[in-house]
Design a protein around this motif. Structure first.
Motif, PDB file in Angstrom:
ATOM      1  N   GLU A  33     -39.308 -79.351  25.515  1.00 11.58           N
ATOM      2  CA  GLU A  33     -40.097 -79.799  26.676  1.00 11.58           C
ATOM      3  C   GLU A  33     -40.593 -78.613  27.496  1.00 11.58           C
ATOM      4  OE1 GLU A  33     -41.135 -82.931  27.164  1.00 11.58           O
ATOM      5  OE2 GLU A  33     -40.134 -83.371  25.270  1.00 11.58           O
ATOM      6  N   LEU A  34     -39.751 -77.610  27.670  1.00 11.94           N
ATOM      7  CA  LEU A  34     -40.176 -76.392  28.363  1.00 11.94           C
ATOM      8  C   LEU A  34     -41.239 -75.679  27.527  1.00 11.94           C
ATOM      9  CD1 LEU A  34     -40.057 -74.303  30.597  1.00 11.94           C
ATOM     10  CD2 LEU A  34     -38.054 -73.306  29.456  1.00 11.94           C
ATOM     11  N   GLY A  35     -41.041 -75.640  26.220  1.00 10.68           N
ATOM     12  CA  GLY A  35     -42.039 -75.042  25.348  1.00 10.68           C
ATOM     13  C   GLY A  35     -43.386 -75.717  25.485  1.00 10.68           C
ATOM     14  N   LEU A  36     -43.368 -77.031  25.601  1.00  7.25           N
ATOM     15  CA  LEU A  36     -44.611 -77.785  25.773  1.00  7.25           C
ATOM     16  C   LEU A  36     -45.263 -77.457  27.112  1.00  7.25           C
ATOM     17  CD1 LEU A  36     -46.634 -79.890  24.829  1.00  7.25           C
ATOM     18  CD2 LEU A  36     -45.083 -81.662  25.688  1.00  7.25           C
ATOM     19  N   ALA A  37     -44.465 -77.421  28.164  1.00  6.30           N
ATOM     20  CA  ALA A  37     -45.010 -77.090  29.484  1.00  6.30           C
ATOM     21  C   ALA A  37     -45.631 -75.694  29.495  1.00  6.30           C
ATOM     22  CB  ALA A  37     -43.921 -77.201  30.545  1.00  6.30           C
ATOM     23  N   LEU A  38     -44.970 -74.758  28.850  1.00 10.19           N
ATOM     24  CA  LEU A  38     -45.515 -73.396  28.777  1.00 10.19           C
ATOM     25  C   LEU A  38     -46.799 -73.352  27.963  1.00 10.19           C
ATOM     26  CD1 LEU A  38     -42.135 -71.551  28.261  1.00 10.19           C
ATOM     27  CD2 LEU A  38     -43.634 -71.307  30.255  1.00 10.19           C
ATOM     28  N   ALA A  39     -46.857 -74.119  26.886  1.00 11.85           N
ATOM     29  CA  ALA A  39     -48.069 -74.164  26.063  1.00 11.85           C
ATOM     30  C   ALA A  39     -49.232 -74.776  26.821  1.00 11.85           C
ATOM     31  CB  ALA A  39     -47.796 -74.948  24.778  1.00 11.85           C
ATOM     32  N   VAL A  40     -48.958 -75.813  27.593  1.00 12.80           N
ATOM     33  CA  VAL A  40     -50.011 -76.431  28.414  1.00 12.80           C
ATOM     34  C   VAL A  40     -50.553 -75.423  29.417  1.00 12.80           C
ATOM     35  CG1 VAL A  40     -50.436 -78.186  30.194  1.00 12.80           C
ATOM     36  CG2 VAL A  40     -49.198 -78.801  28.114  1.00 12.80           C
ATOM     37  N   GLU A  41     -49.659 -74.694  30.057  1.00 15.44           N
ATOM     38  CA  GLU A  41     -50.094 -73.683  31.023  1.00 15.44           C
ATOM     39  C   GLU A  41     -50.862 -72.558  30.332  1.00 15.44           C
ATOM     40  OE1 GLU A  41     -50.479 -71.904  34.853  1.00 15.44           O
ATOM     41  OE2 GLU A  41     -50.250 -73.935  34.087  1.00 15.44           O
ATOM     42  N   ALA A  42     -50.426 -72.162  29.149  1.00 14.06           N
ATOM     43  CA  ALA A  42     -51.148 -71.124  28.402  1.00 14.06           C
ATOM     44  C   ALA A  42     -52.571 -71.576  28.093  1.00 14.06           C
ATOM     45  CB  ALA A  42     -50.411 -70.795  27.108  1.00 14.06           C
ATOM     46  N   ALA A  43     -52.715 -72.816  27.676  1.00 18.98           N
ATOM     47  CA  ALA A  43     -54.054 -73.336  27.358  1.00 18.98           C
ATOM     48  C   ALA A  43     -54.916 -73.440  28.607  1.00 18.98           C
ATOM     49  CB  ALA A  43     -53.930 -74.694  26.673  1.00 18.98           C
TER      50      ALA A  43
END
Length: 64
Positions: A33-43
């Motif tokens: 879930e943290l990985g997903l949040a970080l990926a969303v922010e990266a995008a």
């Protein structure tokens, strides 16, 4: 002068996006879930093919 500031901002944005992608990938095994949040922010920060890949990987990991 303006061009140098713009270049510096672009470089900072690219660096931040890359850091977020790397952090996203590093979190997928332990906290998807943290990985997903970080990926969303990266995008959001720097929408690159690497950020899109991080999003795909994070979505897959969060569904496991």
């Amino acid at each position: 002068m303006f061009s140098q500031r713009s270049d510096a901002r672009d470089q900072a944005r690219i660096a931040k996006g890359g850091q977020l992608v790397a952090s996203s990938f590093s979190q997928l095994g332990s906290d998807p879930e943290l990985g997903l949040a970080l990926a969303v922010e990266a995008a959001r920060v720097d929408p690159t093919p690497q950020a899109e890949e991080a999003l795909r990987e994070a979505l897959a990991a969060s569904r496991e």
